[in-house]
Scaffold this motif. Structure first.
Motif, PDB file in Angstrom:
ATOM      1  N   PHE A 187       0.837  -1.197   0.000  1.00 51.52           N
ATOM      2  CA  PHE A 187       0.000   0.000   0.000  1.00 51.52           C
ATOM      3  C   PHE A 187       0.877   1.254   0.000  1.00 51.52           C
ATOM      4  N   ALA A 188       0.959   1.929  -1.138  1.00 51.79           N
ATOM      5  CA  ALA A 188       1.717   3.180  -1.272  1.00 51.79           C
ATOM      6  C   ALA A 188       3.168   3.027  -0.825  1.00 51.79           C
ATOM      7  N   SER A 189       3.692   1.805  -0.889  1.00 50.87           N
ATOM      8  CA  SER A 189       5.062   1.560  -0.432  1.00 50.87           C
ATOM      9  C   SER A 189       6.061   1.389  -1.568  1.00 50.87           C
ATOM     10  N   LEU A 190       5.569   1.365  -2.812  1.00 48.70           N
ATOM     11  CA  LEU A 190       6.466   1.231  -3.960  1.00 48.70           C
ATOM     12  C   LEU A 190       6.514   2.530  -4.772  1.00 48.70           C
ATOM     13  N   ILE A 191       6.027   3.596  -4.181  1.00 45.96           N
ATOM     14  CA  ILE A 191       5.904   4.873  -4.900  1.00 45.96           C
ATOM     15  C   ILE A 191       7.249   5.561  -5.117  1.00 45.96           C
ATOM     16  N   HIS A 192       8.303   5.046  -4.490  1.00 48.29           N
ATOM     17  CA  HIS A 192       9.628   5.633  -4.654  1.00 48.29           C
ATOM     18  C   HIS A 192      10.512   4.803  -5.587  1.00 48.29           C
ATOM     19  N   LEU A 193       9.934   3.836  -6.294  1.00 51.68           N
ATOM     20  CA  LEU A 193      10.708   2.987  -7.197  1.00 51.68           C
ATOM     21  C   LEU A 193      10.527   3.451  -8.643  1.00 51.68           C
ATOM     22  N   ASN A 194      11.640   3.567  -9.346  1.00 53.61           N
ATOM     23  CA  ASN A 194      11.561   3.915 -10.759  1.00 53.61           C
ATOM     24  C   ASN A 194      11.208   2.679 -11.591  1.00 53.61           C
ATOM     25  N   LYS A 195      11.090   2.859 -12.897  1.00 56.60           N
ATOM     26  CA  LYS A 195      10.642   1.760 -13.764  1.00 56.60           C
ATOM     27  C   LYS A 195      11.552   0.535 -13.668  1.00 56.60           C
ATOM     28  N   GLU A 196      12.840   0.768 -13.701  1.00 53.12           N
ATOM     29  CA  GLU A 196      13.789  -0.350 -13.644  1.00 53.12           C
ATOM     30  C   GLU A 196      13.658  -1.105 -12.335  1.00 53.12           C
ATOM     31  N   GLN A 233      10.231  18.530  -1.706  1.00 44.23           N
ATOM     32  CA  GLN A 233      10.792  18.850  -0.396  1.00 44.23           C
ATOM     33  C   GLN A 233       9.678  19.418   0.475  1.00 44.23           C
ATOM     34  N   ASP A 234       9.480  18.804   1.649  1.00 39.46           N
ATOM     35  CA  ASP A 234       8.449  19.282   2.567  1.00 39.46           C
ATOM     36  C   ASP A 234       9.011  19.296   3.976  1.00 39.46           C
ATOM     37  N   GLU A 235       8.132  19.346   4.968  1.00 43.01           N
ATOM     38  CA  GLU A 235       8.589  19.450   6.351  1.00 43.01           C
ATOM     39  C   GLU A 235       9.358  18.217   6.827  1.00 43.01           C
ATOM     40  N   PHE A 236       9.236  17.114   6.102  1.00 42.89           N
ATOM     41  CA  PHE A 236       9.929  15.885   6.486  1.00 42.89           C
ATOM     42  C   PHE A 236      11.304  15.764   5.834  1.00 42.89           C
ATOM     43  N   GLY A 237      11.469  16.355   4.661  1.00 40.93           N
ATOM     44  CA  GLY A 237      12.728  16.256   3.934  1.00 40.93           C
ATOM     45  C   GLY A 237      12.477  16.143   2.439  1.00 40.93           C
ATOM     46  N   THR A 238      13.467  15.668   1.710  1.00 41.17           N
ATOM     47  CA  THR A 238      13.387  15.560   0.261  1.00 41.17           C
ATOM     48  C   THR A 238      13.169  14.104  -0.143  1.00 41.17           C
ATOM     49  N   ARG A 239      12.073  13.871  -0.876  1.00 42.56           N
ATOM     50  CA  ARG A 239      11.752  12.519  -1.340  1.00 42.56           C
ATOM     51  C   ARG A 239      11.418  12.547  -2.826  1.00 42.56           C
ATOM     52  N   THR A 240      11.770  11.465  -3.511  1.00 39.89           N
ATOM     53  CA  THR A 240      11.485  11.355  -4.937  1.00 39.89           C
ATOM     54  C   THR A 240      10.404  10.309  -5.158  1.00 39.89           C
ATOM     55  N   TYR A 241       9.402  10.681  -5.925  1.00 37.65           N
ATOM     56  CA  TYR A 241       8.247   9.825  -6.198  1.00 37.65           C
ATOM     57  C   TYR A 241       8.175   9.520  -7.692  1.00 37.65           C
ATOM     58  N   TYR A 242       7.493   8.411  -8.006  1.00 35.98           N
ATOM     59  CA  TYR A 242       7.278   8.036  -9.404  1.00 35.98           C
ATOM     60  C   TYR A 242       5.791   7.792  -9.637  1.00 35.98           C
ATOM     61  N   TYR A 243       5.299   8.333 -10.732  1.00 35.29           N
ATOM     62  CA  TYR A 243       3.897   8.202 -11.122  1.00 35.29           C
ATOM     63  C   TYR A 243       3.812   7.270 -12.321  1.00 35.29           C
ATOM     64  N   TYR A 244       2.770   6.417 -12.331  1.00 38.89           N
ATOM     65  CA  TYR A 244       2.604   5.425 -13.391  1.00 38.89           C
ATOM     66  C   TYR A 244       1.190   5.455 -13.955  1.00 38.89           C
ATOM     67  N   SER A 245       1.077   5.139 -15.230  1.00 42.90           N
ATOM     68  CA  SER A 245      -0.229   4.848 -15.814  1.00 42.90           C
ATOM     69  C   SER A 245      -0.497   3.355 -15.638  1.00 42.90           C
ATOM     70  N   ASP A 246      -1.754   2.948 -15.792  1.00 47.82           N
ATOM     71  CA  ASP A 246      -2.076   1.537 -15.664  1.00 47.82           C
ATOM     72  C   ASP A 246      -1.375   0.716 -16.739  1.00 47.82           C
ATOM     73  N   LYS A 247      -1.266   1.232 -17.948  1.00 48.49           N
ATOM     74  CA  LYS A 247      -0.601   0.497 -19.026  1.00 48.49           C
ATOM     75  C   LYS A 247       0.863   0.264 -18.712  1.00 48.49           C
ATOM     76  N   GLU A 248       1.514   1.266 -18.135  1.00 51.13           N
ATOM     77  CA  GLU A 248       2.936   1.135 -17.805  1.00 51.13           C
ATOM     78  C   GLU A 248       3.158   0.113 -16.682  1.00 51.13           C
ATOM     79  N   ILE A 249       2.279   0.116 -15.696  1.00 52.59           N
ATOM     80  CA  ILE A 249       2.408  -0.860 -14.612  1.00 52.59           C
ATOM     81  C   ILE A 249       2.225  -2.278 -15.142  1.00 52.59           C
ATOM     82  N   LEU A 250       1.202  -2.477 -15.943  1.00 54.36           N
ATOM     83  CA  LEU A 250       0.904  -3.823 -16.428  1.00 54.36           C
ATOM     84  C   LEU A 250       1.973  -4.317 -17.397  1.00 54.36           C
ATOM     85  N   ALA A 251       2.628  -3.409 -18.101  1.00 54.98           N
ATOM     86  CA  ALA A 251       3.739  -3.805 -18.970  1.00 54.98           C
ATOM     87  C   ALA A 251       4.925  -4.310 -18.142  1.00 54.98           C
ATOM     88  N   LEU A 252       5.093  -3.756 -16.947  1.00 52.25           N
ATOM     89  CA  LEU A 252       6.174  -4.190 -16.061  1.00 52.25           C
ATOM     90  C   LEU A 252       5.811  -5.467 -15.304  1.00 52.25           C
TER      91      LEU A 252
END
Length: 200
Positions: free
Chosen positions: A109-118, A153-172
């Motif tokens: 649940f919202a725990s893979l949001i920091h992973l890039n495509k690779e 960058q917010d009050e917690f620090g700097t984090r990088t997120y990745y957004y996906y379309s459904d087609k991109e997720i299912l291709a992976l």
């Protein structure tokens, strides 16, 4: 410091403040109960990726006593161990974690949001192998019509997120079949909720 290490450091260093934020969010009751109904197996082995404070683990443990969760943050897991004293928790990163080969349900649940495509593609391969036939992967990711990287960058620090379309997720997620797919709007963001199953 690379973006992934930098993001993990935020969860490790700001665990107490993040815990208050996470625990204010609704429990994933609908998603958890639906997943157990779809699997329809007694006392399944469940692994939760990015279990955080154990908030969802409390509900998961009402359906099985065969559970373990892991998270990158020791501070969040300290809270989880208080909430779920009989559960097993590990400090680990999904990328490097060695999964057992007899899992029935994987929650992310919202725990893979920091992973890039690779990274996400490589993880899907590991999870497919780890699941039993008919095993289920339930996950939620940030959704957009096209894959993108976003550093905030917010009050917690700097984090990088990745957004996906459904087609991109299912291709992976090669080899999985889709049981449910839904786009949900929550806290001014769109999320994709997916239930994927390894064929029997």
């Amino acid at each position: 410091m690379d973006t992934h290490t930098q993001t993990i450091k935020v969860y490790q260093d700001k665990a107490e403040a993040l815990a208050a934020k996470f625990d204010a969010l609704p429990t994933r009751t609908k998603h958890i109960e639906e997943t157990f109904r779809l699997l329809n197996k007694s006392n399944p082995l469940v692994v939760e990726i990015g279990c955080g404070t154990g908030k969802d683990a409390q509900l998961i443990l009402q359906h099985t006593d065969n559970y373990f969760g892991f998270d990158v943050s020791q501070g969040l897991l300290n809270i989880a161990r208080v909430k779920c004293p009989n559960a097993t928790f590990f400090v680990a990163d999904a990328i490097s974690f060695v999964f057992p080969n007899n899992i029935d349900i994987l929650f992310a649940f919202a725990s893979l949001i920091h992973l890039n495509k690779e990274q996400l593609g490589a993880l899907f391969k590991k999870l497919f192998i780890a699941l039993n036939p008919s095993g289920i992967l339930r996950l939620s990711l940030k959704y957009d019509k096209k894959y993108k990287e976003f550093t905030r960058q917010d009050e917690f620090g700097t984090r990088t997120y990745y957004y996906y379309s459904d087609k991109e997720i299912l291709a992976l997620a090669k080899g999985f079949k889709v049981l449910t797919k839904e786009i949900e709007h929550f806290q001014d963001q769109n999320w994709i909720e997916l239930t994927l199953q390894k064929p029997a």
